[in-house]
Scaffold this motif. Sequence first.
Motif, PDB file in Angstrom:
ATOM      1  N   SER A   9      -6.381   2.308  -6.498  1.00  0.00           N
ATOM      2  CA  SER A   9      -6.152   1.249  -5.275  1.00  0.00           C
ATOM      3  C   SER A   9      -6.486  -0.108  -5.424  1.00  0.00           C
ATOM      4  O   SER A   9      -7.528  -0.345  -5.754  1.00  0.00           O
ATOM      5  CB  SER A   9      -6.857   1.969  -4.001  1.00  0.00           C
ATOM      6  OG  SER A   9      -6.873   0.924  -2.717  1.00  0.00           O
ATOM      7  N   GLN A  57      -0.787   9.440   2.598  1.00  0.00           N
ATOM      8  CA  GLN A  57      -2.362   8.903   2.529  1.00  0.00           C
ATOM      9  C   GLN A  57      -3.321   9.932   2.551  1.00  0.00           C
ATOM     10  O   GLN A  57      -4.552   9.800   1.592  1.00  0.00           O
ATOM     11  CB  GLN A  57      -2.818   7.956   3.666  1.00  0.00           C
ATOM     12  CG  GLN A  57      -2.197   6.504   3.609  1.00  0.00           C
ATOM     13  CD  GLN A  57      -2.644   5.520   2.291  1.00  0.00           C
ATOM     14  OE1 GLN A  57      -2.259   5.589   1.285  1.00  0.00           O
ATOM     15  NE2 GLN A  57      -3.577   4.937   2.777  1.00  0.00           N
ATOM     16  N   SER A  80       0.935   3.770  -3.223  1.00  0.00           N
ATOM     17  CA  SER A  80       0.620   5.382  -2.494  1.00  0.00           C
ATOM     18  C   SER A  80       1.530   6.217  -3.254  1.00  0.00           C
ATOM     19  O   SER A  80       1.314   7.363  -3.595  1.00  0.00           O
ATOM     20  CB  SER A  80       0.386   5.634  -1.189  1.00  0.00           C
ATOM     21  OG  SER A  80      -0.731   4.890  -0.808  1.00  0.00           O
ATOM     22  N   ARG A 100       0.867  -1.164  -0.058  1.00  0.00           N
ATOM     23  CA  ARG A 100      -0.001  -0.031   0.041  1.00  0.00           C
ATOM     24  C   ARG A 100       0.764   1.291  -0.021  1.00  0.00           C
ATOM     25  O   ARG A 100       0.507   2.241  -0.501  1.00  0.00           O
ATOM     26  CB  ARG A 100      -0.886  -0.141   1.204  1.00  0.00           C
ATOM     27  CG  ARG A 100      -1.963  -1.074   1.343  1.00  0.00           C
ATOM     28  CD  ARG A 100      -2.863  -0.976   2.394  1.00  0.00           C
ATOM     29  NE  ARG A 100      -3.673  -2.119   2.455  1.00  0.00           N
ATOM     30  CZ  ARG A 100      -4.676  -2.472   3.424  1.00  0.00           C
ATOM     31  NH1 ARG A 100      -4.739  -1.607   4.471  1.00  0.00           N
ATOM     32  NH2 ARG A 100      -5.403  -3.306   3.155  1.00  0.00           N
ATOM     33  N   LYS A 155      -7.297   7.628  -5.873  1.00  0.00           N
ATOM     34  CA  LYS A 155      -8.044   6.282  -5.079  1.00  0.00           C
ATOM     35  C   LYS A 155      -8.617   5.263  -6.156  1.00  0.00           C
ATOM     36  O   LYS A 155      -8.666   3.910  -5.550  1.00  0.00           O
ATOM     37  CB  LYS A 155      -8.930   6.785  -4.061  1.00  0.00           C
ATOM     38  CG  LYS A 155      -8.310   7.397  -2.737  1.00  0.00           C
ATOM     39  CD  LYS A 155      -7.444   6.467  -2.276  1.00  0.00           C
ATOM     40  CE  LYS A 155      -6.621   7.187  -0.903  1.00  0.00           C
ATOM     41  NZ  LYS A 155      -5.645   6.517  -0.319  1.00  0.00           N
ATOM     42  N   THR A 183     -13.642   6.379   0.121  1.00  0.00           N
ATOM     43  CA  THR A 183     -13.416   4.926  -0.343  1.00  0.00           C
ATOM     44  C   THR A 183     -14.270   4.053   0.823  1.00  0.00           C
ATOM     45  O   THR A 183     -14.506   4.470   1.978  1.00  0.00           O
ATOM     46  CB  THR A 183     -11.949   4.694  -0.063  1.00  0.00           C
ATOM     47  OG1 THR A 183     -11.384   4.857   1.163  1.00  0.00           O
ATOM     48  CG2 THR A 183     -11.115   5.512  -1.066  1.00  0.00           C
TER      49      THR A 183
END
Length: 522
Positions: free
Chosen positions: A408, A61, A15, A11, A405, A172
């Motif tokens: 993701s 983030q 990012s 992650r 996002k 999200t």
Amino acid sequence: MNHDKKKTVTRIVASGLTLSLLVPLLAACNDKNDNDSNNRRTLRIGMMYGSSQDESYYRQQYTDLFEYTHKNIDIELVPAIDWTEQQFEEPDKQQNVDQLAKVKEILTGANPVDIMILDNTAILSQLIQDNMLKSLDPLIKEDKVDLSDYVPAVIDGIKTVGDNQLFALTPTFVPSALYYNKTLFQKNNIDLPRDGMSWDDVITLAKRFGDGKGGKDATFGLTFNQWGGSDGWSDLQTYVAPLQLRVYDKTGEKMMVNTPQWEKAWTTIADLYKKHVVPTQDDMQKFYEEQNKKQQASDDGKGNGNQIYNPYQNQMFFLGKTAMMLGQYYMLNDLETYNKNYEKLKMSKLDWDVVTVPQFINEAPGVGTNITLSQLTAINAKAANPDDAWEFVKFMNGEEWAKLKSRSSYEMTARKSFIKPREGMNYNINAFTQLQPAPQQSLEDMKLQQERPNLNYIQQLGSTEFQQVLSGKLSVKEALKEFEEKGNDMLQKIKLNPKGQFDPGIGGDVYGGGGGIARPMF
């Protein structure tokens, strides 16, 4: 590296990459921001957890892009629970932190945070009841924010917490779906699953697979996770989550399990295991042993360990041993990787798709299980900088952020226009967006659990009684009656001894708070 740590690293890397890709796109936004150095402002953002060591990750983030496009605003991150301080507390204090009290501390005082990012709808609900958050509805109306592009189930889920008002937005969410093996359905001439099925519909479908005997070569109709069967107790909790059935009352003094609703739930899940519709632990053990034999046989017959790493060798769904499986959004990662590499693993391509998770059409229509709302962004009613706080909420839930996002691999954007199947993959993407999340554990119950950690033994007792049903030693009625009687006795002992050394009389350890279940039911 363990599975969870690997996810975290992935992650963070993802990012960083998406940030670098999106920054040029946002550069054009700079000219609409005031760059007067005399007009600097500070925006304080509260988070549930954090530490100084993790700050760079959280900035990546949540705040880096906002600061890049709002150069006169300095961001301060304020964790309600600081990991660096928490790790030096006594174990009892570490496990029983009053999360609500910690959040309230940073929302009040001489220098309160302007924004609070929450991962728990129960805490959001309590803060709303205590008038500690601003309603976003007037701001949305004034700025003519168009909510039509948001996933309705997400907006409705947040409104449910706020008595039909919006006190937070989230960019999200982590949805779930029912994954199914097309080949198994077609091979057995069974109609494919469809969106909107009830639990009864799914169970009826699942029972059409297998011969009811189980074993290493069996095909199973359903699993509640990608790893296969369990002791049945955790599957029972997943099943009843939308129904909000209580194990004991709000005071922790009286059991509430000997009811027709609980009897139906226990009977349903027990029947799935007894008929080997869901693999039992014995089925799983035989399956693992067979897979190990195959793996050893593929070792060139020389025992030199010269095998390709295969993370799917013990996962039934990938081996065509399970027709349907409950899985979260990030299961797509494994499916994508598998179908790109199945030939190297000497396995078969998986023809799969998804539909909505099953729901209780009459008792809890439109509510799914294993669906999570995270990054719930709210404005403090006492915010010193409410205007910039609202700008941040809008930005975090705007199109630029949604585009970021949407890349993701672990969560889905809440904006419909950015939701689409991954490149090179074809599946029913709408299955992930149609159902609201089941209500989370209430703060009242969380507080009782913190005050009486020995209540975890009630769960251990329930699991023990459920095993008695699976083994045929007790009927469901008998087991629930025994669970009620033994549970009532245990609750009174726990009331007198909520935290200390405790012998539940059902096996396991005798230390306070031990033997608990990760997701307790009440």
